[in-house]
Every structure is written in C-alpha cells, then in structure tokens.
Write a protein that holds these residues in place. Structure first.
Motif, PDB file in Angstrom:
ATOM      1  N   PRO A 123     -58.292  30.254 130.870  1.00 46.01           N
ATOM      2  CA  PRO A 123     -59.083  31.454 131.157  1.00 46.01           C
ATOM      3  C   PRO A 123     -60.430  31.028 131.753  1.00 46.01           C
ATOM      4  O   PRO A 123     -61.144  30.229 131.142  1.00 46.01           O
ATOM      5  CB  PRO A 123     -59.281  32.087 129.775  1.00 46.01           C
ATOM      6  N   MET A 156     -62.502  36.505 133.926  1.00 48.53           N
ATOM      7  CA  MET A 156     -62.443  36.861 132.506  1.00 48.53           C
ATOM      8  C   MET A 156     -63.678  37.665 132.096  1.00 48.53           C
ATOM      9  O   MET A 156     -63.620  38.454 131.158  1.00 48.53           O
ATOM     10  CB  MET A 156     -62.325  35.589 131.641  1.00 48.53           C
ATOM     11  N   PHE A 212     -55.853  37.698 128.183  1.00 53.05           N
ATOM     12  CA  PHE A 212     -55.381  36.375 128.588  1.00 53.05           C
ATOM     13  C   PHE A 212     -53.948  36.141 128.095  1.00 53.05           C
ATOM     14  O   PHE A 212     -53.066  35.737 128.865  1.00 53.05           O
ATOM     15  CB  PHE A 212     -56.337  35.308 128.028  1.00 53.05           C
ATOM     16  N   ILE A 271     -51.248  38.165 130.043  1.00 53.68           N
ATOM     17  CA  ILE A 271     -50.906  37.627 131.362  1.00 53.68           C
ATOM     18  C   ILE A 271     -50.113  36.326 131.214  1.00 53.68           C
ATOM     19  O   ILE A 271     -49.144  36.072 131.921  1.00 53.68           O
ATOM     20  CB  ILE A 271     -52.178  37.407 132.206  1.00 53.68           C
ATOM     21  N   ALA A 317     -57.763  38.529 136.258  1.00 51.45           N
ATOM     22  CA  ALA A 317     -57.480  39.009 134.891  1.00 51.45           C
ATOM     23  C   ALA A 317     -57.329  40.525 134.833  1.00 51.45           C
ATOM     24  O   ALA A 317     -56.656  41.055 133.954  1.00 51.45           O
ATOM     25  CB  ALA A 317     -58.586  38.554 133.942  1.00 51.45           C
ATOM     26  N   ILE A 342     -56.576  31.998 134.938  1.00 52.20           N
ATOM     27  CA  ILE A 342     -56.749  33.439 134.835  1.00 52.20           C
ATOM     28  C   ILE A 342     -58.244  33.706 134.988  1.00 52.20           C
ATOM     29  O   ILE A 342     -59.043  33.363 134.113  1.00 52.20           O
ATOM     30  CB  ILE A 342     -56.127  33.960 133.530  1.00 52.20           C
TER      31      ILE A 342
END
Lengths: 420, 301
Positions: free
Chosen positions: A184, A151, A161, A164, A121, A148
């Motif tokens: 995430p 986080m 989030f 991306i 992330a 992702i």
C-alpha cells in the motif's frame, strides 16, 4: 563505495500505466529520492511545464523525450530510465498502458525480471490492471509487485487494501506468476515508497524500494539446461594463435565447465569443452548470461546458427513449433503467410501452418472464431520452418524459447513469439 | 546460487559484447564511430574483448571537424595503432571545400551540424551498413528512445515514431539497399557505469578527462577552452584554471568544469556527487528543447 558498487546486481523492471494513475509521480519519486535526477534536468522540466501552462512540475517530461510526446503529452514509446541505490542498479522500462500500446508493453516486459503494477486504491482493479498482469504472465516475468496507490485518498484504510488484494489474488489465479507481492503506497506523499508509512501502521511488509533492493533475482536465469548458441567463429590465424578456433556467443542457459561433454546441434557431433575465454582471461566455468568464447577438444564444423548443448540435456530440434504470437503490424498473418524467423543466432524462413485461436487480452478468453488479426493481437499459431531450430519452451528458458518474425518485404519486425 | 550471479557491470559488459558480435555477424561493412570520447573508447575496448584473440574486425571512423582538441587526435592515432585497427577520418573541412556544406556564421557558429553531411557522405563512400556508437540512453531524452539496432533510411534519417520493437536480445538488422543501421552497444550504461568500467578494466583515456591546468574563458556557465577558433567577446578574459571535461566534443563547444579530480577514483567521486547532467556543458544540446532529436533525425550520431 567503490568496492560495493562493483558487487551490485542489476534488476530490470517494467512499469505500465496511464496518465493519471500516479506512475510518473512514483517513478519521479524513486529517481528523485535516489538522486538520479539532476538539477538542470529538473530546471528544464520545470520550465517546460510552465511553458505548457501546468501548475505543477510534470515529471513525465523527464523522459517523454520525443517532440510528439512532449507536444501531445503522451508516452508513445518505451522509455528507459536508470537509477541506483547502494544496494542495486535498476533499469526501468517505462511503457504506455493503453491497449493500443500492447506492443510497447510486451517489448518492455521481454527483458524484465519484475513488473510493477499500479492500482488506484479508489478504483480497484480495472481493465488495464488485468492487461498488464496478463502480459507480465505471458512474458514470464518472475516477480510482480502490485502497488496499491493513492492510499491517502482512502484514509489509509487497511480494509480497502485487503479488498483489492483479495480481488487481485482471485484474478491472478489464472496467471502464471510465481511471486506476487502487495504494497500500500502513496506515491505523492512518499508513504511506503522509500520510507515506511506512519499513516499505515497496520502494514508490516517492506517498502517498495526495499522490495526492489532485496527481491531474490539470482535464480531468474536458467542455470540448469546448458545452451550455447554460436554467434560467430573466432579464427585469429596469427602466429601465436595459429590453430585457435573459438566459438563466440552468449550462454543462453545453464553452466558450462571445462571438460563437459557437449553435443553440437543440429549436426549431432559430440566433443568436450577445452577452454573458456573472456579475452585473455581463461575461466573454469561460465553461465548464463555470460558472453564468452569456447574451444572444443575436437575439430568440428560449427558456424553461426549452431547450438552447443550439454550432451545429457538437449533441447527440442524441430521444424514444427507452436508459439504464442504478439502481433505488431496492422497487416495480420494468414495461413500460409511466410516470414523470416529469428531465433537465437538462427535466421530461417517460416510459414504459418495453422492459426489456433485469438486471445482476448482483457478476459483471457480463447476465441477460435475471429475475423482478422491486427496490431496488438495475441494469437496461438503453428509454424513450419525451412531448417530445424533448437528450442525449449519459453516457460523453461526465455532465450531459447523466444522468436521474432520479420516481414520479408518491409524488413519490419511484425511479431514476437513464445514457444509453447 | 549466489555464485552464478553476475554483477551489474559484468552483465552490461556481456550484453554489449553480444550486441557487437551480432553486428559483425549480421552486417557486411560495419565500423565504430570513434569520437575520442570515453564512451567510444569503451565500445572499442568491448569490441577487442568480443573478438580476442583475433583483431578487432572494424575500422575506427572519426568524423574530423577540424576543431578538435589536439589531445583527442593524438589519443586516437595511438589507439588505432596499438590495436591494429584501420582509421578512417572523413573531414568536415573537405565537405566545406567541396561545397557540400557551408560554414556557419554568427556568434555561436559551430561545425556540429555540418558533421552530419560529412558522416552521411562517408557512409555512402565506404558503403558502411552499420556504424556502432557510444551513445547511451541515460545521456539525453531523445537518446533514451533509441534502440540497440537503430534503423536509418537511405537518406540516413531516423524515424523515432516508427522504430522496430526490440524484444529479448533478438536484433533485427534487416534492411534494404542504401539503408544502414546505427548500433549502440552500451545503450543501457550510465555515466557512472562507464567510469566504473574504465577503472575496473584499467582502460586508457585522454588526459582531458583528468583535472589539468588550461587556458579557459567563462562562457555559457562553463569554462570553454581557449583555442585558435575562439574569439573573445566583450568582457571575456582568458584565465588559467584547473579543469577537466565531463564529455568531449569539439573544442569550440565543450565546456569544462573546475576540478581537482586527477585520478579515475576521484572522478567517480565527482560523478557520484554531480548535480548537473553530463551534457549540461554542451552548447550543441542547448540550441533548442529537442536539439538532439532534431539532429538525430537528420542522421547525427
């Protein structure tokens, strides 16, 4: 548990990544939380980690099994790991992510229904993300799950989030993947891996494990185009089965039923399906990827390398095929280079007729001008075979659309190819 | 579409049958490495399925260390007779008598390493070009790196760093003279899959897997079966316990666990609850961190 276990489906997925993107931690967590790591394995890993002077238990040591891998702290080869939940059984093909291991990534991807792609992330999309995604697309993996990760290091921020995710969607427009999902997570803390994260109330989607358990995979096989490559002929010649002549193989596409009209390729003879057997058990219909034995109404000369297909739906029968090749050997091909080609149960000689372009795996740029071809290159070529092969485009069928090339002098597998 | 979906056991079965048929089609003199353990029994069962109604077209090759459980030998002989397969049993004792290998000495001596020579000699004598085994990737970390079709050079050696990539279900069995392949049709099965399959297919297995009363001694954290090859060490005593074995190797190196699992269903329950790996009681794996890789490189199963 017995009954439900027998009803479980199998999901094969592939992961790729580098040392520090948290992949080992994530896989370790999936294995640990599904109780697929044993105490003595953990003890071994703990003591090996200690021996190496590491402060934490390095879960990568679980499957970096080869001496060189353990000594150098890298994954060289594809490692297969197994775990199960009450809902599904999983096979992970875990591959190293560095560009020099493209061939391992391709190998891991070739049998996967799903690709798990990890993005840090803090860093967002990097070259490696693109490469993995492109390979997943090239190998026609039906589902991509983009995790992702880390986080926790971006304050569980929804904005990070979403940013991306948007970047990835932009990039993915160039890919051919039907189903892409974003989750995430924090592999380290377990957020959204098995349990829903309390730190990210803004995320309403499924956790990673839940996604893996429920993603629809039943339609990943081609059940439309009937393709049955004959591996071998069963002729028991016993008293009881004196005239039995069964064609043994694994269905590569579609569904075959008793009474179906079929054509044998390349000869073109036609007949009807008489019986389908799986040992003593006679079944009414069979579908991909079942291994069966089939008998026909008529006596036809059929052998290994032939393909039984539904008469109304036939593959391309040709000596000229265009393929995308992933090259696996330091010694690249040239126009007129000769190889042995494996396709379904067929083995034929082939010659490279033309090399169209070399693909930049990071930018997807097609370069028609290139110096040489070597290990890990991806190229588009035209091949000429000595005998016709019965093929479909890889997009349509991953079994009848795939080939490998073998070097005639070293016997090494030098390339994997997908029919365009 | 749910209807056209295989369960995971059926998919694994289909994959294994496909691999076994490839072996038959691609090689001239294949055989099944039969240890008498559940995994090679499952491979043999799958081979029967692959060629029915024809007979299984492979001999069963059993490397006889001379340190067998008597139950294993009895089971082996009965099975070969029942399915009409040829049985080939090269003997480690012969290799010792011929001076090909030397018996290990010392306190943890076993015939585990010696089998390698006997096996490689047999491959040469019988001209086997492919031997199928029941090894699984989930068993052990070196085995996790195995291919379905695993190449061996003309010294019978495995080169784990230079393995042929294996894509889709296309298997490249090309080789030069003198080389051979080891093939592992149930590579993708787990211990649990094997037991579930044994239950689902009602496959006969040696009684050793089922809980039974036996004379055992406590050594290396497991119950080692008492036999003529075992010498009691100081402080050890013979106990009669209800045990079963999770894997089967030589009687000298295979430890059992206390159990009252006397049916396959109960064994499955035990496997599901197990917190130790299957081969945890195998002295042969404990010699070093990479004991399996070291042996496999030399030509071990």
């Amino acid at each position: 548990m017995g009954k439900s276990y027998l009803d479980m489906e199998l999901l094969r997925f592939t992961t790729a990544g580098s040392v520090d993107d948290g992949k080992s931690t994530l896989i370790g967590r999936l294995l640990f939380d599904s109780k697929s790591i044993f105490e003595d394995q953990l003890d071994h890993v703990a003591s090996s980690s200690k021996k190496r002077g590491l402060e934490h238990t390095d879960l990568a040591l679980l499957t970096d099994g080869l001496k060189d891998e353990r000594e150098q702290g890298i994954t060289i080869d594809v490692a297969y790991r197994y775990f199960a939940t009450p809902k599904r059984k999983f096979i992970i093909a875990d591959t190293p992510g560095h560009i020099q291991y493209t061939r391992n990534m391709v190998t891991g991807a070739s049998t996967a229904n799903l690709a798990l792609i990890l993005i840090d992330a803090r860093k967002g999309i990097v070259e490696q993300t693109c490469r993995h995604s492109f390979i997943a697309s090239l190998l026609q993996i039906p589902h991509i799950v983009v995790c992702i990760n880390k986080m926790d290091l971006v304050d569980h921020s929804e904005e990070a989030f979403e940013k991306i995710k948007a970047d990835y969607e932009d990039f993915a427009a160039k890919l051919e993947v039907k189903d892409i999902r974003f989750i995430p997570i924090s592999a380290l803390n377990g957020d959204n891996v098995v349990n829903k994260s309390e730190n990210m109330p803004w995320y309403n989607g499924a956790t990673l494990l839940n996604t893996l358990e429920t993603i629809h995979i039943a339609s990943d096989y081609n059940h439309i185009d009937g393709r049955f490559p004959v591996q071998t002929v069963l002729r028991p010649k016993s008293d009881k089965y004196h005239d039995y002549r069964g064609y043994a193989g694994r269905i590569a596409g579609g569904i075959f039923k008793k009474g179906d009209e079929i054509t044998v390729l390349p000869s073109g003879f036609t007949s009807k399906v008489k019986q389908i057997h799986l040992m003593e058990e006679e079944i009414e219909e069979a579908f991909a990827p079942m291994s069966i034995a089939m008998t026909l109404e008529d006596d036809i000369d059929i052998g290994r390398g032939d393909m039984i297909v539904r008469t109304g739906n036939q593959p391309t029968v040709s000596q000229d095929v265009d393929v995308m090749l992933c090259w696996f050997s330091p010694q690249g091909p040239q126009v007129r280079s000769k190889y042995t080609l494996f396709h379904c149960s067929n083995e034929v000689k082939t010659m490279v007729n033309n090399i169209h372009y070399k693909l930049d795996i990071n930018t997807l740029q097609r370069n028609t001008e290139f110096d040489n071809i070597s290990l890990n290159d991806i190229i588009k070529v035209s091949l000429r075979t000595t005998k016709p092969i019965m093929n479909d485009s890889y997009r349509k069928n991953r079994s009848t659309g795939s080939i490998i090339l073998v070097d005639e002098s070293t016997n090494e597998t030098v390339a994997a190819g997908m029919v365009v | 579409m749910m209807k056209y979906n295989l369960t995971h056991l059926k998919e694994l079965e289909s994959e294994a049958i496909y691999v076994i048929r490839e072996v038959f089609a691609q090689f001239e003199k294949p055989g099944i490495l039969f240890s008498g353990g559940k995994d090679s029994i499952v491979v043999t069962h799958l081979a029967r399925k692959a060629f029915w109604p024809a007979k299984i077209p492979f001999p069963l090759v059993h490397i006889d260390t001379g340190h067998n459980f008597p139950e294993t030998i009895e089971f082996r002989n009965n099975l070969a007779e029942k399915i009409g397969a040829e049985l080939i049993a090269p003997s480690v004792q012969d290799s010792i008598d011929k001076g090909r290998v030397k018996e290990e000495t010392g306190k943890d001596a076993s015939r585990n390493w010696l089998q390698i020579t006997t096996l490689l000699d047999a491959i040469e004598e019988y001209q086997f070009d492919a031997l199928m085994g029941g090894a699984r990737r989930d068993e052990e970390k070196a085995r996790a790196k195995e291919r379905f079709f695993s190449h061996r050079d003309d010294f019978g050696q495995w080169d784990p760093k230079n393995q042929r990539p294996e894509l889709w279900n296309i298997y490249n069995g090309k080789k030069s003279f003198g080389e051979h392949f080891r093939v592992f049709p149930i590579s993708n099965w787990t211990e649990m899959d094997v037991w579930q399959y044994i239950l689902a297919e009602n496959i006969e297995i040696p009684s050793l897997y089922i809980a039974h009363k036996r004379d055992v001694i406590w050594r290396n954290n497991s119950w080692l079966p008492m036999s003529e090859y075992i010498q009691l060490r100081e402080g050890e005593e013979v106990n009669n316990r209800q045990v079963r074995f999770r894997t089967l190797g030589d009687i000298t190196i295979t430890g059992g666990l206390e159990s009252d699992a006397d049916t396959i269903e109960k064994i499955i329950g035990e496997v599901a609850a197990a917190r130790q790996t299957e081969r945890g009681n195998r002295a042969d794996d404990k010699r070093s961190e990479t004991a399996m890789e070291d042996r496999k490189k030399e030509g071990y199963f």
